[in-house]
Design an enzyme around this catalytic site. Sequence first.
Site, PDB file in Angstrom:
ATOM      1  N   GLU A  91     -49.843 -50.149 -54.312  1.00 46.25           N
ATOM      2  CA  GLU A  91     -51.100 -50.007 -55.061  1.00 46.25           C
ATOM      3  C   GLU A  91     -52.195 -49.478 -54.139  1.00 46.25           C
ATOM      4  O   GLU A  91     -52.155 -49.685 -52.927  1.00 46.25           O
ATOM      5  CB  GLU A  91     -51.520 -51.344 -55.684  1.00 46.25           C
ATOM      6  CG  GLU A  91     -51.574 -52.525 -54.744  1.00 46.25           C
ATOM      7  CD  GLU A  91     -52.869 -52.595 -53.952  1.00 46.25           C
ATOM      8  OE1 GLU A  91     -53.882 -52.032 -54.404  1.00 46.25           O
ATOM      9  OE2 GLU A  91     -52.857 -53.205 -52.871  1.00 46.25           O
ATOM     10  N   PHE A  92     -53.177 -48.804 -54.759  1.00 48.91           N
ATOM     11  CA  PHE A  92     -54.294 -48.229 -54.009  1.00 48.91           C
ATOM     12  C   PHE A  92     -55.611 -48.584 -54.690  1.00 48.91           C
ATOM     13  O   PHE A  92     -56.501 -47.756 -54.835  1.00 48.91           O
ATOM     14  CB  PHE A  92     -54.139 -46.708 -53.906  1.00 48.91           C
ATOM     15  CG  PHE A  92     -52.867 -46.279 -53.227  1.00 48.91           C
ATOM     16  CD1 PHE A  92     -52.785 -46.226 -51.852  1.00 48.91           C
ATOM     17  CD2 PHE A  92     -51.742 -45.956 -53.970  1.00 48.91           C
ATOM     18  CE1 PHE A  92     -51.612 -45.842 -51.212  1.00 48.91           C
ATOM     19  CE2 PHE A  92     -50.562 -45.570 -53.355  1.00 48.91           C
ATOM     20  CZ  PHE A  92     -50.489 -45.507 -51.965  1.00 48.91           C
ATOM     21  N   LEU A  93     -55.723 -49.832 -55.121  1.00 47.48           N
ATOM     22  CA  LEU A  93     -56.909 -50.282 -55.843  1.00 47.48           C
ATOM     23  C   LEU A  93     -58.015 -50.673 -54.882  1.00 47.48           C
ATOM     24  O   LEU A  93     -57.763 -51.200 -53.802  1.00 47.48           O
ATOM     25  CB  LEU A  93     -56.555 -51.489 -56.719  1.00 47.48           C
ATOM     26  CG  LEU A  93     -55.422 -51.294 -57.724  1.00 47.48           C
ATOM     27  CD1 LEU A  93     -55.115 -52.614 -58.424  1.00 47.48           C
ATOM     28  CD2 LEU A  93     -55.772 -50.215 -58.733  1.00 47.48           C
ATOM     29  N   ARG A  94     -59.258 -50.431 -55.305  1.00 43.42           N
ATOM     30  CA  ARG A  94     -60.423 -50.854 -54.526  1.00 43.42           C
ATOM     31  C   ARG A  94     -61.046 -52.054 -55.217  1.00 43.42           C
ATOM     32  O   ARG A  94     -61.345 -52.002 -56.418  1.00 43.42           O
ATOM     33  CB  ARG A  94     -61.450 -49.727 -54.443  1.00 43.42           C
ATOM     34  CG  ARG A  94     -60.963 -48.477 -53.735  1.00 43.42           C
ATOM     35  CD  ARG A  94     -61.945 -47.334 -53.915  1.00 43.42           C
ATOM     36  NE  ARG A  94     -62.080 -46.977 -55.325  1.00 43.42           N
ATOM     37  CZ  ARG A  94     -63.020 -46.160 -55.803  1.00 43.42           C
ATOM     38  NH1 ARG A  94     -63.923 -45.644 -54.991  1.00 43.42           N
ATOM     39  NH2 ARG A  94     -63.065 -45.876 -57.097  1.00 43.42           N
ATOM     40  N   CYS A 124     -57.339 -55.775 -47.435  1.00 41.36           N
ATOM     41  CA  CYS A 124     -56.417 -54.676 -47.131  1.00 41.36           C
ATOM     42  C   CYS A 124     -56.579 -54.093 -45.733  1.00 41.36           C
ATOM     43  O   CYS A 124     -55.650 -54.135 -44.925  1.00 41.36           O
ATOM     44  CB  CYS A 124     -56.567 -53.562 -48.172  1.00 41.36           C
ATOM     45  SG  CYS A 124     -56.020 -54.040 -49.818  1.00 41.36           S
ATOM     46  N   LYS A 142     -54.257 -71.675 -62.094  1.00 44.17           N
ATOM     47  CA  LYS A 142     -54.473 -70.256 -62.387  1.00 44.17           C
ATOM     48  C   LYS A 142     -53.981 -69.913 -63.787  1.00 44.17           C
ATOM     49  O   LYS A 142     -54.658 -69.222 -64.554  1.00 44.17           O
ATOM     50  CB  LYS A 142     -53.725 -69.380 -61.372  1.00 44.17           C
ATOM     51  CG  LYS A 142     -54.453 -69.105 -60.087  1.00 44.17           C
ATOM     52  CD  LYS A 142     -53.689 -68.046 -59.309  1.00 44.17           C
ATOM     53  CE  LYS A 142     -54.368 -67.709 -57.995  1.00 44.17           C
ATOM     54  NZ  LYS A 142     -53.629 -66.644 -57.275  1.00 44.17           N
ATOM     55  N   ASN A 177     -54.481 -46.670 -45.721  1.00 45.10           N
ATOM     56  CA  ASN A 177     -55.514 -47.656 -45.395  1.00 45.10           C
ATOM     57  C   ASN A 177     -55.941 -47.572 -43.934  1.00 45.10           C
ATOM     58  O   ASN A 177     -57.130 -47.714 -43.616  1.00 45.10           O
ATOM     59  CB  ASN A 177     -55.026 -49.065 -45.731  1.00 45.10           C
ATOM     60  CG  ASN A 177     -55.153 -49.369 -47.208  1.00 45.10           C
ATOM     61  OD1 ASN A 177     -55.769 -48.614 -47.957  1.00 45.10           O
ATOM     62  ND2 ASN A 177     -54.565 -50.464 -47.646  1.00 45.10           N
ATOM     63  N   PHE A 210     -66.045 -42.730 -47.004  1.00 41.36           N
ATOM     64  CA  PHE A 210     -65.689 -43.640 -45.913  1.00 41.36           C
ATOM     65  C   PHE A 210     -66.269 -43.156 -44.578  1.00 41.36           C
ATOM     66  O   PHE A 210     -65.698 -43.397 -43.527  1.00 41.36           O
ATOM     67  CB  PHE A 210     -64.170 -43.822 -45.808  1.00 41.36           C
ATOM     68  CG  PHE A 210     -63.594 -44.605 -46.958  1.00 41.36           C
ATOM     69  CD1 PHE A 210     -63.432 -45.969 -46.873  1.00 41.36           C
ATOM     70  CD2 PHE A 210     -63.254 -43.971 -48.147  1.00 41.36           C
ATOM     71  CE1 PHE A 210     -62.936 -46.696 -47.937  1.00 41.36           C
ATOM     72  CE2 PHE A 210     -62.765 -44.685 -49.221  1.00 41.36           C
ATOM     73  CZ  PHE A 210     -62.609 -46.063 -49.116  1.00 41.36           C
ATOM     74  N   ALA A 246     -71.809 -45.357 -41.808  1.00 39.51           N
ATOM     75  CA  ALA A 246     -71.892 -46.305 -40.699  1.00 39.51           C
ATOM     76  C   ALA A 246     -72.466 -47.629 -41.205  1.00 39.51           C
ATOM     77  O   ALA A 246     -73.226 -47.668 -42.163  1.00 39.51           O
ATOM     78  CB  ALA A 246     -72.773 -45.741 -39.590  1.00 39.51           C
TER      79      ALA A 246
END
Length: 431
Positions: free
Chosen positions: A149-152, A258, A35, A206, A247, A250
Amino acid sequence: MKISVIGTGYVGLVTGVSLAEIGHEVICVDTNIEKIEMLKRFKSPIYEPGIEDLIRSNFEAGRLSFELNTAVNYDECEVIYLAVGTPQAEDGTADLTYINQVITDVKASSHEDKIIVTKSTVPVGTNAQIKQKLNEGSDVHFDVVSNPEFLREGSAVKDVFNPERIVLGSDNETAIKVVADINEKFDAPVIQTNFESAEIIKYASNAFLATKISYANMISNLCEATGGDIYAVTYGMGLDHRIGDKFLQAGIGYGGSCFPKDTSALTKIADKYQVDSSIVKSAMKINEQQQTKLVSYLDQIYPNVKGKKISLLGLAFKPETDDIRDAASIKVINELLKRDAEVHVFDPEAMGNIKNIFGEKITYDETVDELLQDSEAALVITEWEVIKKIDLSEFKSKMKRPLILDGRGIFLDADEDSDIEYQTIGRKGAI
C-alpha cells in the site's frame, strides 16, 4: 467477490472499507474485541477523515462486516488479505510475529484453495516464505500476491480511490490476474512483477521520499549558516520538473508509521545482503537531529527554561491524523522536561495519545487561547488548519513573551513583525 481482511489497523481498515465501496463483500477481522465492537458501532479506532461515513454506508449496504478472528470461516472467502502490523523490532528490522501468527491460523482453518494478498510491509523474501509455510504439508493450495500500500495518513480515503499505481508481485500469473480484477475499479496502472520487486518497490519508495525530506533539511541548515533562505532555495529547486516540489519542504523532519520504520528496515535488508545503504542511513541521522531543532533554538534564547511555560502547537507527526509514532513532539517534550520547563500542549486529535506517554507530567490545553496565555515560547510542531489560522495578534496579546519557533514555516509573516520574535527552519537566525 467475498474477501476477508485480517487486521483493522490503519492499512487493514482503509483496505477493507475501500474494497467494500467498490462492490466486494468484505469481512474485516481482528483479535481485539474492543476494536470490533467499536467498528460495529461505526466508530473508527483510527482518526482518518471520511472513514466513519464509509464504514456506516457499506455496513448498512451489507457489503462490510466486522468479526473476531475466532468467529470467521475462512472457507467462505475466496481471497484473504493480510494487513497486520509489522512494527520495528529493537534491532531495526521488521517484526513478523503477527504475520507468522496469521499464517498459522489461516493454514489451520482453510480447507479450500486460497489466494493470500499481503498488504503488510514486509522484508524482501517474506512473501516467498509465506507461500512456502502455507503450502508445506498442506492438502490445500495457497497462492500469494504481494500488494503493497502507498496510503498517506490524513488523506488515505482520497488516496485509496485515486491510486497512482497498483503493484502486484507473485510467481503465479493466474493469482495476479485475480487480484488485478479485484482492483479493476480503482482504475490505475497495474505493475505485475515478482515477489522481490514488489517488496523492494514499497521500501524504496518510502526511503526515497524520506531521503528527499532530509536532503531539504540538510540544505536548510546550510541556509541558516550562510544567510540563504530555504524557502527561496526549495522553490527554485522544485520548478525543475526532474526534482519537483513534493516532499521538499524543510522542517522538523518526518515521523509516523512508515518512513522511520521502512528506512530502518531497508538498511537492515541492505546490510544482510552486504549492499551499501549509506545514503539512507545519512537521511535517518539528519532526521533524528532535525526533530529537536526547535529545542536548540530555545537553548540559544533561554539559557534556563526551568519553570517557564513553553507551548507546543500540534503533536501529531502530520495534520489530519492522531498518529504520534516517531513524532517530533515526543522528543521535544522529553527535552523540555529534562530542562524542567512547564510544558503545555495542544492538538485537535493527538492529545489522548500523548497523554498515554506523558501522563500528568505536562498540561493539555483544550484551546489555543489557553495554550498561549502567559506562554514564554510557542513551538510550532504540526501544521493543522486550526493552528495555521491563528492571527499573529493572538501571540502578541496573550503570550508573556511573543516568541514563535516555527518548525513548519506557517507563520513566515511574523518575520516582518517587530513585536514578535520569530525563528523558522532554514533562515539565518533573526533572534
